[in-house]
Design an enzyme around this catalytic site. Structure first.
Site, mmCIF file in Angstrom:
data_model
loop_
_atom_site.group_PDB
_atom_site.id
_atom_site.type_symbol
_atom_site.label_atom_id
_atom_site.label_comp_id
_atom_site.label_asym_id
_atom_site.label_seq_id
_atom_site.Cartn_x
_atom_site.Cartn_y
_atom_site.Cartn_z
ATOM 1 N N GLU A 135 -5.866 33.617 14.129
ATOM 2 C CA GLU A 135 -6.787 34.748 14.361
ATOM 3 C C GLU A 135 -8.190 34.235 14.712
ATOM 4 O OE1 GLU A 135 -6.366 37.957 14.641
ATOM 5 O OE2 GLU A 135 -4.422 38.362 13.697
ATOM 6 N N GLU B 236 -11.737 52.290 17.512
ATOM 7 C CA GLU B 236 -10.901 51.667 18.541
ATOM 8 C C GLU B 236 -10.696 52.554 19.764
ATOM 9 O OE1 GLU B 236 -7.764 49.231 16.926
ATOM 10 O OE2 GLU B 236 -6.648 49.349 18.798
ATOM 11 N N LYS C 177 -15.821 39.506 14.427
ATOM 12 C CA LYS C 177 -15.044 40.727 14.259
ATOM 13 C C LYS C 177 -15.959 41.895 13.924
ATOM 14 C CE LYS C 177 -11.139 43.071 12.415
ATOM 15 N NZ LYS C 177 -9.881 43.096 11.712
ATOM 16 N N ARG D 224 -6.417 61.807 -3.104
ATOM 17 C CA ARG D 224 -7.228 61.931 -1.884
ATOM 18 C C ARG D 224 -8.365 60.920 -1.819
ATOM 19 N NH1 ARG D 224 -6.590 67.635 -2.941
ATOM 20 N NH2 ARG D 224 -4.735 68.375 -1.834
ATOM 21 N N HIS E 226 2.993 41.240 17.987
ATOM 22 C CA HIS E 226 3.537 42.159 16.971
ATOM 23 C C HIS E 226 5.015 42.425 17.200
ATOM 24 C CE1 HIS E 226 -0.038 44.435 14.950
ATOM 25 N NE2 HIS E 226 0.340 43.372 14.286
ATOM 26 N N HIS F 44 2.508 35.805 10.504
ATOM 27 C CA HIS F 44 1.764 36.623 11.466
ATOM 28 C C HIS F 44 1.053 35.756 12.516
ATOM 29 C CE1 HIS F 44 -0.635 39.900 13.081
ATOM 30 N NE2 HIS F 44 -1.737 39.190 12.873
ATOM 31 N N HIS G 175 -1.658 40.453 20.364
ATOM 32 C CA HIS G 175 -0.956 41.241 19.349
ATOM 33 C C HIS G 175 0.076 42.203 19.923
ATOM 34 C CE1 HIS G 175 -3.905 39.543 16.705
ATOM 35 N NE2 HIS G 175 -3.440 40.189 15.655
ATOM 36 N N ASN H 133 -6.984 43.103 19.759
ATOM 37 C CA ASN H 133 -5.530 43.113 19.867
ATOM 38 C C ASN H 133 -5.004 42.046 20.821
ATOM 39 O OD1 ASN H 133 -5.138 45.311 18.097
ATOM 40 N ND2 ASN H 133 -5.738 46.723 19.726
ATOM 41 N N LYS I 77 -9.000 48.907 8.406
ATOM 42 C CA LYS I 77 -7.614 49.291 8.687
ATOM 43 C C LYS I 77 -6.790 49.109 7.413
ATOM 44 C CE LYS I 77 -7.216 48.609 13.669
ATOM 45 N NZ LYS I 77 -6.472 47.977 14.770
ATOM 46 N N ARG J 90 -13.092 47.736 20.653
ATOM 47 C CA ARG J 90 -12.336 47.172 19.529
ATOM 48 C C ARG J 90 -10.932 46.732 19.938
ATOM 49 N NH1 ARG J 90 -11.983 49.416 13.282
ATOM 50 N NH2 ARG J 90 -10.423 47.931 12.572
#
Lengths: 353, 353
Positions: free
Chosen positions: B179, B225, B215, B115, B240, B257, B236, B233, B137, B229
């Site tokens: 990016e 988000e 960022k 945990r 993606h 990427h 993306h 994206n 993330k 935020r």
């Protein structure tokens, strides 16, 4: 019964619980609702649950196999794949309807799906009502190591409906009752004395509420288990090791969680007698009470060695030491007590006597 | 360079970063330290890292296979098993030394082990320095669905050491640079104009710091988000899907990427031109800039259909709608814009022109 509400979670009971659940389902306008069940709760609990839901929802039912052996990452992956196939998105929610396996695993699955979707826990066993319903522990086992992988994350809401208990066997009820007895041992001698004499499991509602309240009081004061919350682990250090060992060992009958921690509470009672001043009458009271309810388990020398080896994987360890929660007396715990291996062997001898 | 410090995380740079890391390792007195690497960072980055560590630690090195295809639950399970075997406990910590695969996966593994244990991220690629270093993330892919399983959780500390960039190929550097160009597009036209003309990748330090700051400013205002935020994206949503499709499709060369989101930024530039008022010169500027750096990808009709099918799994969806981040002009984004399937097809036509 009054709801138990804190800043980060809420536990509701009975009819009022369904009212609040129905309100929240309307208010939150989830894009999709998933209900996680196992085959038992699918058959025996889902109909009652559905009968209490107002409004029309296209619930998607996801069924996993029942039993602790399925509380693992492979089952999580299957559920994540089903959620993906069924177009679950970040505004979807999952309702976990079942015992500790369903709520622990379902809470973990929801907490990690797309980095977290809402989930609602509806415990259907006595064990999950009094133990898993509060505290936000989610997780699964890794091989025989219990709850090795998981996160702490709170459900949107917990609904405790003791009607579900009628679907359980006497043995399962006794298993859950062990956690309630633990609540007495770690916090309230009067509560322990009340519980000791309970034989009728048809009127547990106020006692369930009392147990949830006790656990809640502890968790609120120490949500991340830095100090006080450790007391909830009484009986669990050795109890978990016993449970893990019986789970992975093919020539033993399976022990239910409560049955394993009942053994652990006797063993750790003996350690308390030796190390933290628990009186001999209190120790005898603990042993007698548990052995009246839970069949004595026969441990061979080999079993004991294997169990003590498993101990080192227990989550309460740090820097190689094994920290126990013990009792100074019934109702008064002591945390972070170190115990020698010799004394643990002695505890098993005391248990067998 | 100044550290970037907020209430919940801190990014440190260069020598000063190592000083702070060394201090923290002493201060936190971890029971055990694990370093997660892939074979590349094991060979090329670990020696430099070790050379900067003062004091004696029994680091355990855990190596995973390099590449996005290994960023999955199976690899996590392997690492969890190794951690268990090596007696990791709750007071252990994990240092993730590598690109986005290592830091995303390592962050997730640490966040869920018992945990949650502490972790430290040391990004070694330009992409992970400017993108994965801030925001918490963590996660892994589920089949071809990127980052489908994960949590938001902050590392104890992030150390950005641009010396590691000397271990990278030109192609990998360009991938990370995409990016940074995105940071210009979503927040600062001047920064975009500066970056456009950068050809020398040997003096990136101040630009890396600028990108991390951009960022950070976004993430601090909206850690979970809910609104702002989302601007991160940009490129993306389609990017993606393009990346996922190339990852699962055996008859396509693998796209990095940054290469995939460069495609996405042109496609979404076209959508911006049609829907949110991006000017034609701005659109042409975006297309020219990216095609100068990233080879044009040839998409068949079948490819495009498959990519648009994958879109529906994107995490930005809710209630079946696909929400895009688009641009009103360079430096000024617009969030939650819905786009028709027809317009997405047109965008691919514009890209191919």
């Amino acid at each position: 019964m009054d709801s138990i509400i804190t800043a980060s979670y809420a536990v509701h009971f009975n009819e009022k619980g369904y009212e609040i659940l129905n309100d929240q389902l309307v208010k939150n306008n989830y894009s999709k609702l998933f209900i996680l069940v196992d085959q038992n709760t699918h058959n025996h609990c889902l109909p009652r649950f559905m009968g209490n839901i107002e409004g029309e929802y296209d619930f998607e039912i996801i069924e996993i196999e029942a039993g602790e052996v399925n509380k693992n990452i492979e089952t999580c992956t299957q559920v994540w794949e089903v959620l993906s196939e069924l177009d679950a998105d970040r505004k979807s929610a999952m309702i976990n309807l079942g015992g500790g396996v369903v709520t622990d695993l379902g809470g973990f699955v929801a907490s990690c799906f797309k980095r977290g979707i809402d989930f609602i826990n509806i415990p259907t066993t006595l064990l999950s009502m009094v133990d898993a319903s509060v505290g936000g522990k989610t997780g699964v086992d890794l091989g025989s190591l219990k709850n090795q992988v998981g996160v702490i994350n709170q459900p949107q809401l917990v609904l405790v409906d003791p009607e579900f208990l009628y679907t359980l066997s006497e043995r399962q009820l006794q298993s859950g009752f062990a956690e309630m007895l633990k609540h007495g041992l770690i916090s309230d001698a009067n509560y322990w004395n009340t519980l000791k004499n309970v034989t009728n499991f048809n009127a547990l509602d106020p006692l369930i509420h009392a147990s949830v309240s006790i656990k809640n009081n502890v968790v609120v004061q120490d949500p991340t288990e830095q100090h006080l919350r450790k007391i909830l682990n009484y009986g669990h250090t050795l109890g978990h090791a016993v449970e893990s060992y019986f789970l992975e060992s093919s020539n033993h009958e399976l022990l239910l969680h409560g049955e394993a921690i009942a053994v652990g509470m006797i063993l750790e009672g003996y350690l308390s007698y030796q190390l933290t001043g628990l009186s001999e009458p209190d120790l005898e009271d603990i042993k007698t009470t548990f052995l009246k309810r839970y069949k004595k388990v026969a441990f061979t020398k080999k079993d004991i060695e294997a169990i003590l080896t498993l101990l080192k994987f227990d989550k309460k360890n740090s820097h190689g030491n094994i920290n126990f929660v013990l009792l100074e007396k019934i109702g008064k715990p002591a945390i972070d007590v170190k115990v020698s291996s010799e004394l643990m062997h002695e505890a098993f001898e005391y248990y067998a006597k």
